[in-house]
Write a protein that holds these residues in place. Sequence first.
Motif, PDB file in Angstrom:
ATOM      1  N   SER A  72      32.637  41.220  41.365  1.00 49.97           N
ATOM      2  CA  SER A  72      32.678  41.445  42.829  1.00 49.97           C
ATOM      3  C   SER A  72      32.224  40.729  43.746  1.00 49.97           C
ATOM      4  N   ALA A  73      31.186  39.491  43.149  1.00 51.03           N
ATOM      5  CA  ALA A  73      30.537  38.760  44.199  1.00 51.03           C
ATOM      6  C   ALA A  73      31.540  37.662  44.370  1.00 51.03           C
ATOM      7  N   ALA A  74      32.196  37.262  43.331  1.00 47.14           N
ATOM      8  CA  ALA A  74      33.210  35.943  43.398  1.00 47.14           C
ATOM      9  C   ALA A  74      34.331  36.340  42.250  1.00 47.14           C
ATOM     10  N   PRO A  75      35.438  36.903  42.806  1.00 51.99           N
ATOM     11  CA  PRO A  75      36.558  37.292  41.994  1.00 51.99           C
ATOM     12  C   PRO A  75      37.234  36.180  41.324  1.00 51.99           C
ATOM     13  N   GLY A  76      37.205  34.969  41.723  1.00 53.56           N
ATOM     14  CA  GLY A  76      37.802  33.851  41.102  1.00 53.56           C
ATOM     15  C   GLY A  76      37.025  33.199  39.886  1.00 53.56           C
ATOM     16  N   ILE A  77      35.887  33.851  39.663  1.00 54.77           N
ATOM     17  CA  ILE A  77      35.052  33.202  38.606  1.00 54.77           C
ATOM     18  C   ILE A  77      35.658  33.535  37.109  1.00 54.77           C
ATOM     19  N   ARG A  78      35.431  32.493  36.299  1.00 59.24           N
ATOM     20  CA  ARG A  78      36.161  32.460  34.997  1.00 59.24           C
ATOM     21  C   ARG A  78      35.332  32.075  34.037  1.00 59.24           C
ATOM     22  N   SER A  79      34.263  31.423  34.272  1.00 55.82           N
ATOM     23  CA  SER A  79      33.378  30.621  33.263  1.00 55.82           C
ATOM     24  C   SER A  79      31.878  30.341  33.756  1.00 55.82           C
ATOM     25  N   ARG A  80      31.264  30.181  32.820  1.00 53.82           N
ATOM     26  CA  ARG A  80      29.659  29.861  33.299  1.00 53.82           C
ATOM     27  C   ARG A  80      29.785  28.725  34.261  1.00 53.82           C
ATOM     28  N   TYR A  81      30.693  27.703  33.889  1.00 50.89           N
ATOM     29  CA  TYR A  81      30.603  26.447  34.737  1.00 50.89           C
ATOM     30  C   TYR A  81      31.051  27.045  36.336  1.00 50.89           C
ATOM     31  N   ASP A  82      31.890  28.168  36.250  1.00 54.31           N
ATOM     32  CA  ASP A  82      32.104  28.534  37.496  1.00 54.31           C
ATOM     33  C   ASP A  82      31.009  29.184  38.358  1.00 54.31           C
ATOM     34  N   ASP A  83      30.124  29.771  37.640  1.00 57.38           N
ATOM     35  CA  ASP A  83      28.896  30.331  38.051  1.00 57.38           C
ATOM     36  C   ASP A  83      28.328  29.395  39.000  1.00 57.38           C
ATOM     37  N   PHE A  84      28.007  28.127  38.546  1.00 57.56           N
ATOM     38  CA  PHE A  84      27.389  26.891  39.458  1.00 57.56           C
ATOM     39  C   PHE A  84      28.344  26.564  40.852  1.00 57.56           C
ATOM     40  N   VAL A  85      29.546  26.700  40.657  1.00 60.49           N
ATOM     41  CA  VAL A  85      30.341  26.049  41.621  1.00 60.49           C
ATOM     42  C   VAL A  85      30.622  27.242  42.565  1.00 60.49           C
TER      43      VAL A  85
END
Length: 374
Positions: A72-85
């Motif tokens: 809900s905060a960032a629909p494009g997130i797919r990985s732990r790495y993306d958490d940082f991006v």
Amino acid sequence: MVYVSSRSSRWYALSLLVPILVLSQSILTTAQKHCQDPIVRKEWRTLSKSARLNYLDAVHCLLSTPPLTPLSAAPGIRSRYDDFVATHINQTLSIHFVGHFLPWHRWFTAVYETALREECSYEGAQPYWDWTLDTPADEFMESPVFDDRYGFGGNGALVPIDESDPNEVLGRTGGGCIEGGPFKDLVVRLGPLNGLGDNPRCLTRDLAPYYAARFLGRNQTELTLRQKDFGWFDRVLQGGQTFDASGIHDGGHYGVGGTYGVMADPFASPADPIFWMHHANVDRLWWSWQKQDLWERLWDISGPIFMQDYGNEKGGNTTLDYKLSLWSNAKDIVVSDVMDIQGGGLCYDYDELYESDRDMENSEDESQEMGFDW
Ligand SMILES: *[C@@H]1O[C@H](CO)[C@@H](O)[C@H](O)[C@H]1NC(C)=O
Ligand SMILES: *[C@@H]1O[C@H](CO)[C@@H](O)[C@H](O)[C@H]1NC(C)=O
Ligand SMILES: *[C@@H]1O[C@H](CO)[C@@H](O)[C@H](O)[C@H]1NC(C)=O
């Protein structure tokens, strides 16, 4: 035009001196208690080949570990790495050209390093990229950091500049998808700019050797180190608002990202794994500066809370109790928790720091030429 070296105002130092002395004694004692055995960050090319591969494997592991941030905060997130991006995208407009730029990115890099170690069984420390070793310009592209096998891969194919693009980085050489290396098939999802949806695309680079040599060389490093207080150190490091007024921080972003590379995206740049190598060295430069006069500099912080607000028209300056947040990646902390890399929440060291040249006097003339147009 401002002569950057002449601005360490005496009243400023005096006004901070008393709290600094009191604070540093109490916090130094706690720090020593909590960081017994710091991990040691080393320059990429000094690592053994297997150590380099272990690091790259750990990055791949984070790229394939499920995220913590709610969709809900960032629909494009797919990985732990993306958490940082996503965290960087979310906060881009509040963490650059501000006083807490360096503390925030120090914390960001350390939490990423911890994720590699604790979630991906990586046993080393975050390596750094000492770009001064890859200048002058004709040596830049040969950097071991861009190696296809034992590095992060290199350039993308040349994409001609769009004449209407105001962001042409002089001497750019690429712009397309990277053509080799361990991140050749990486899918960048977040961005461009502040987009937090799923926008799958390749990792692009647009290496700019001439620009890199201009802002990542030993001379620019010296100019930055020579600043007398944190306010000026930070401003010279972050640079002004045009390419000509760049600092070391821009040097790494646009030297690798050029005009069309991911590293040149002020929001989504952490999507290029080189980001952490650059920021580790930016942090190493800050720690080098702090170590040159730890008594004065360990707790020296200033600079605006609001972006580019160097005249304090919108608000005050960052202070030691200013709150830093990394979204779902870590608990909230305050600036004083990250001023010491071996205290508060941190426990790492660098194998080697920058030292000021003995012949600094000789390059003094050059610094007077530097114009800053902020
Ligand atoms: C960043 O995330 C917070 C928390 O989810 C949200 O309230 C805020 O609006 C976001 N800011 C931007 C600029 O996206
Ligand atoms: C450092 O050297 C580069 C390459 O010669 C030059 O373009 C740049 O202006 C120099 N910077 C400083 C601060 O002297
Ligand atoms: C904010 O910090 C700058 C140095 O970075 C300093 O010159 C300025 O006086 C400070 N402003 C306030 C309101 O303390």
